[in-house]
Motif scaffolding. Sequence first.
Motif, PDB file in Angstrom:
ATOM      1  N   GLU A 231       3.708   0.706   6.839  1.00  0.00           N
ATOM      2  CA  GLU A 231       2.992   0.056   5.745  1.00  0.00           C
ATOM      3  C   GLU A 231       3.969  -0.373   4.636  1.00  0.00           C
ATOM      4  O   GLU A 231       3.940  -1.493   4.139  1.00  0.00           O
ATOM      5  N   GLU A 232       4.848   0.586   4.343  1.00  0.00           N
ATOM      6  CA  GLU A 232       5.867   0.279   3.323  1.00  0.00           C
ATOM      7  C   GLU A 232       6.708  -0.906   3.781  1.00  0.00           C
ATOM      8  O   GLU A 232       7.002  -1.820   3.019  1.00  0.00           O
ATOM      9  N   LEU A 236       7.014  -4.461   1.812  1.00  0.00           N
ATOM     10  CA  LEU A 236       8.337  -4.903   1.304  1.00  0.00           C
ATOM     11  C   LEU A 236       8.758  -6.191   2.004  1.00  0.00           C
ATOM     12  O   LEU A 236       9.297  -7.108   1.387  1.00  0.00           O
ATOM     13  N   ASN A 237       8.471  -6.244   3.295  1.00  0.00           N
ATOM     14  CA  ASN A 237       8.824  -7.415   4.092  1.00  0.00           C
ATOM     15  C   ASN A 237       8.146  -8.672   3.534  1.00  0.00           C
ATOM     16  O   ASN A 237       8.782  -9.716   3.367  1.00  0.00           O
ATOM     17  N   GLU A 282       4.671  -2.762  -4.927  1.00  0.00           N
ATOM     18  CA  GLU A 282       5.129  -2.299  -3.605  1.00  0.00           C
ATOM     19  C   GLU A 282       6.383  -1.422  -3.756  1.00  0.00           C
ATOM     20  O   GLU A 282       6.524  -0.400  -3.075  1.00  0.00           O
ATOM     21  N   ILE A 283       7.242  -1.859  -4.668  1.00  0.00           N
ATOM     22  CA  ILE A 283       8.507  -1.131  -4.856  1.00  0.00           C
ATOM     23  C   ILE A 283       8.262   0.100  -5.723  1.00  0.00           C
ATOM     24  O   ILE A 283       8.833   1.169  -5.473  1.00  0.00           O
ATOM     25  N   VAL A 338      17.578   1.106  -0.138  1.00  0.00           N
ATOM     26  CA  VAL A 338      16.658   0.974   1.000  1.00  0.00           C
ATOM     27  C   VAL A 338      17.093  -0.276   1.768  1.00  0.00           C
ATOM     28  O   VAL A 338      17.344  -1.317   1.170  1.00  0.00           O
ATOM     29  N   SER A 339      17.206  -0.154   3.101  1.00  0.00           N
ATOM     30  CA  SER A 339      17.678  -1.302   3.901  1.00  0.00           C
ATOM     31  C   SER A 339      16.549  -1.885   4.750  1.00  0.00           C
ATOM     32  O   SER A 339      15.734  -1.132   5.342  1.00  0.00           O
ATOM     33  N   LEU A 340      16.497  -3.204   4.844  1.00  0.00           N
ATOM     34  CA  LEU A 340      15.514  -3.900   5.668  1.00  0.00           C
ATOM     35  C   LEU A 340      16.221  -4.889   6.586  1.00  0.00           C
ATOM     36  O   LEU A 340      17.303  -5.364   6.266  1.00  0.00           O
TER      37      LEU A 340
END
Length: 451
Positions: A231-232, A236-237, A282-283, A338-340
């Motif tokens: 969900e997070e 974030l996406n 969100e963040i 945090v990495s995406l």
Amino acid sequence: MVNPNNKSSPALSQEKPTRSSPRNSPNNISGNQSPSRFPKSTTKKQFPRDSIGKKFPPKKSDCPCAGTSSGKDWVLKCPQCGQHWHGACANLKGTRNLPQTAVDKISCDWLCPWCWSCPYPRNSSHTSSVMESTLVERTLSSNILEKLSDTVTAALKNSLPSFDLSALQEKLDNLNKEIKEFKDSTNSASSTLLNSPHDSEFIPPPIELAKPLQSTEEPYQDLKENYLTSEEFENLNDLVGVLRDDGHFTNEKGHKVVLYGEQYKYTGSRLSEDTPDPIPHEIAALIDRVTADLSLKHKPNSVLINLYPASGSGSESHLAMHSDNEASIVADSKIVTVSLWESRKIVFESKHHDGEPTVTELIATPNSIYSMTRASQNWFRHGVPQPAAGEDFEERISITLRCVSNVSERSILLIGDSNFPTPRRLCLVLARVKLEPLILGGGLNQVKLRT
Ligand SMILES: O=C(O)CCC(=O)C(=O)O
Ligand SMILES: [Fe+2]
């Protein structure tokens, strides 16, 4: 020069005159000996010896001039002292060219310059009299001076303060003792250290260079793979996708950024000076969880989103080596990342080391987190290297969370430099500004203060 009372003749005699001869009645009459010319060369044959064993006639060097008078000249023997003289040397200049008879005439009444003195009293104003009296005065006055100097010396001796020489001697003895002890100690120190027999060869022992300080911090902490919930991740996406698609990112060197929350200024930033937008929900939700999970002392209030472009985008994709050592980051806080999307290598490099820096690498995988302490920024720098040319890679997003305080931005003091012992300087500055400081951290040779 001719003594009119001298009836002697001729001056050149074979006999040595006696000392007791009266000045004006010379006893050198011993025959018809005439003055002779100093010969250019003499031979025994031509000239018989005189009664006292001297050659006759005398040598040129028998005259007081020691033979330095040049040319042929009459030689006369003083009837009183027996000394031979050249005519010219005896002040009978001009006799050189006179004939024998004329010279005989002169020499009858002649006494040499050593023996002759004036039989008449001198006029007291005559130069010689004046000179004589001056001489007497000088001698006299010098005697007086001598006496005076004696008197002054004696007077000075009496007036000088009397020294306690024994006390002075004692001090000297002590000083000598100390010097000897010091010499002995340096001798023994140098011989122990170096085994050197001579003082002069003393060479100080090599200085051991201080070892680089060992870091008290890890380059990174709290690495958690797959940290984000789906969900997070979705939230974030979506958020980042919109930001990118809507052109909210600002171009930095090698990557792009968006800032939320507390203003965060760093070197080389091209971000607006305007107050950033508030942190998106969100963040904010993520920050709450991270703060709890990592037991953060200071909850992050500033969010910097980095976008590293994909290969083939035409843009560079990297973040230069740096430290997040801005004074505005709270000293004992942590920086969480945090990495995406795409995995990227993060490199950490030691700042204080012998020779080559210590390098630590971390692969930041999608949905993972890692943290760095603010304090570790004093020990390491970090960066995201550009992938090798030809390598295919997708975009990467990192969301960095910091606790920033700009409240006392204007009262931050940067003190100390590599040439000045920081503690001393620190005290000086504090004393001057009378501030209650909060040490935020800093390099080995720099301390940053926040009031
Ligand atoms: O992208 C990363 O993992 C590092 C980001 C970073 O170092 C920074 O924003 O200062
Ligand atoms: Fe950084």
